[in-house]
Design an enzyme around this catalytic site. Structure first.
Site, mmCIF file in Angstrom:
data_model
loop_
_atom_site.group_PDB
_atom_site.id
_atom_site.type_symbol
_atom_site.label_atom_id
_atom_site.label_comp_id
_atom_site.label_asym_id
_atom_site.label_seq_id
_atom_site.Cartn_x
_atom_site.Cartn_y
_atom_site.Cartn_z
ATOM 1 N N CYS A 16 -19.375 1.613 -2.894
ATOM 2 C CA CYS A 16 -19.910 0.694 -3.915
ATOM 3 C C CYS A 16 -21.266 1.149 -4.451
ATOM 4 O O CYS A 16 -21.368 1.652 -5.559
ATOM 5 C CB CYS A 16 -20.020 -0.723 -3.345
ATOM 6 S SG CYS A 16 -18.432 -1.562 -3.187
ATOM 7 N N ASP A 26 0.857 -1.184 0.000
ATOM 8 C CA ASP A 26 0.000 0.000 0.000
ATOM 9 C C ASP A 26 0.896 1.239 0.000
ATOM 10 O O ASP A 26 1.959 1.240 0.636
ATOM 11 C CB ASP A 26 -0.914 0.013 1.224
ATOM 12 C CG ASP A 26 -2.118 0.934 1.042
ATOM 13 O OD1 ASP A 26 -3.225 0.423 0.830
ATOM 14 O OD2 ASP A 26 -1.928 2.171 1.112
#
Length: 448
Positions: free
Chosen positions: A265, A40
């Site tokens: 989402c 990351d």
């Protein structure tokens, strides 16, 4: 020996790029059966994981302390892996168009460190065509390798449901796809190592990409219908929850409820599909109509809060309103694209001050992203109205008596109407409290 066999024999590694709500559970699960590198770009996030602190609350601190996954922010570590999974967020811009910068950035980083013989699988939600038409050219340019000859790609849409302790990576069927039969077979077998529910082999990468965006678009439309019903029934003076309870006795009635639709989402994915539709000359009718309704629900909740405050003879400008819950959904620390912020911003337009509390959200993140100072529970007092925006378990443990203690009881009686002035305005967005009991206790109660 193909790549799958090398992975299970720990002769090759899996790399997960992006260690958020999707990538972290993937890395930890795969690390139970093979060697994993978790990458990351956030050094702070990686530091937390190395110290056994799960900021996502998806796998837990103990699992992080026990995992063998190598967490790193050094992109050169990606060169040690041959099977790469890209799980970075794909948000939208202010104009509701797809923001592919995270997936483009991840592709550039990976491309610089891509080894010959690798397979790259994208999990980020995208519109059909992004993997092959946007990501592959970047990988080729940055690596100097040729897709199909030196490396291969696939797509496997994430189905992680943040905060859900029942539907987990292991027990949700995984859709997988590859650019050819060989890559599809390897990708499917690799995911089968951790997904107990099995995999569904999609016919193509574009089919898998499309399947992902319609999953959440379908849910978005159904919730939009519930929200529209709530608006209608509110005008008719009918309780929506009671209507849905009655209608739900039919065997084929779909169990959806009204609410705020945000997050990374459902509140985003439909715009990816409609963007691609516009590109090919089709203007969405149903999908965008549903989005319009859901995008306006925060404002709608705020407006009804003000209406009830006026009914209770409250001074609007300068009033204090407690907002309980800020995350995009219950029992989850994720504040990305939360629609509660729309309630707060709309109340500010009326000159109302908000006291925001959330037991799940990270205070520093909330301040950095929204400029909001999350209050401690003891600081929520002497308010003129309460909005229970997110039904965290901590709030479900409260009683109506507990809620009552948050209000300002020193009312200035207007027109001598004490019966109205003593009413406590309570906006229970998701309807977790008993309406009849609340009204008997003197609340001016409202819910979607």
């Amino acid at each position: 020996m193909n790549l799958y066999e090398k992975i299970i024999n720990k002769k090759e590694k899996i790399a997960v790029i992006g260690l958020g709500y999707v990538g972290l559970p993937l890395a930890v699960s795969f690390a139970k059966v093979t060697d994993v590198i978790g990458f990351d770009i956030s050094k702070d996030k990686v530091k937390n994981y190395l110290n056994g602190i799960d900021v996502t609350k998806e796998v837990g601190n103990e699992a992080l302390k026990e995992t063998t996954a190598l967490f790193t922010s050094n992109e050169e570590d990606l060169r040690k892996a041959k099977f790469h999974i890209v799980a970075v967020p794909t948000p939208i811009n202010k104009d509701k168009t797809p923001n592919l910068n995270p997936v483009i950035g991840a592709s550039k980083t990976l491309g610089k460190n891509l080894a010959k013989g690798s397979i790259v699988v994208y999990e980020s939600t995208v519109y059909p065509g992004v993997t092959e038409e946007v990501c592959v050219p970047i990988l080729e340019r940055e690596s100097g390798l040729k897709c199909g000859l030196d490396f291969k790609v696939g797509y496997s849409p994430e189905r992680i449901n943040p905060g859900d302790k029942v539907h987990r990576l292991e027990n949700i069927v995984k859709v997988v796809s590859g650019m050819d039969e060989e890559s599809l077979d390897i990708i499917a077998k690799v995911y089968e190592l951790v997904v107990q529910a099995g995999v569904h082999r999609a016919e193509s990468i574009k089919v898998a990409e499309a399947a992902k965006v319609i999953e959440n678009s379908q849910r978005d439309i159904n919730i939009a219908f519930m929200n529209e019903l709530s608006i209608i029934f509110n005008k008719l003076g009918i309780d929506t929850k009671s209507v849905l309870k009655a209608a739900g006795t039919k065997w084929n009635f779909l169990n959806f409820t009204p609410g705020l639709v945000g997050g990374h989402c459902i509140g985003v994915d439909p715009y990816y599909l409609t963007y691609k539709a516009e590109e090919i000359g089709y203007h969405s009718q149903i999908i965008l109509a549903g989005r319009k309704i859901n995008d306006n629900m925060g404002k709608y909740v705020a407006e009804n809060t003000v209406k009830l405050m006026i009914k209770a003879n409250k001074q609007i400008k300068g009033a204090k309103v407690a907002v309980l819950g800020l995350t995009f959904k219950e029992n989850c620390p994720d504040v990305r694209n939360t629609k509660v912020i729309d309630i707060i911003n709309e109340l500010k337009e009326y000159g109302i001050n908000t006291l925001v509390h959330d037991p799940q959200a990270d205070k520093n993140e909330v301040f950095d992203v929204y400029g909001i100072d999350i209050k401690e529970a003891e600081d929520i007092k002497d308010v003129d109205a309460v909005i229970l925006a997110v039904p965290h378990e901590e709030y479900k443990e409260l009683t109506l008596e507990d809620i009552s203690s948050l209000y300002n009881n020193n009312y200035a009686h207007i027109n001598g109407n004490k019966d109205i002035d003593d009413k406590k305005v309570f906006i229970d967005v998701k309807g977790i409290f008993n309406r009849n009991k609340a009204e008997k206790m003197g609340y001016l109660y409202w819910r979607l």
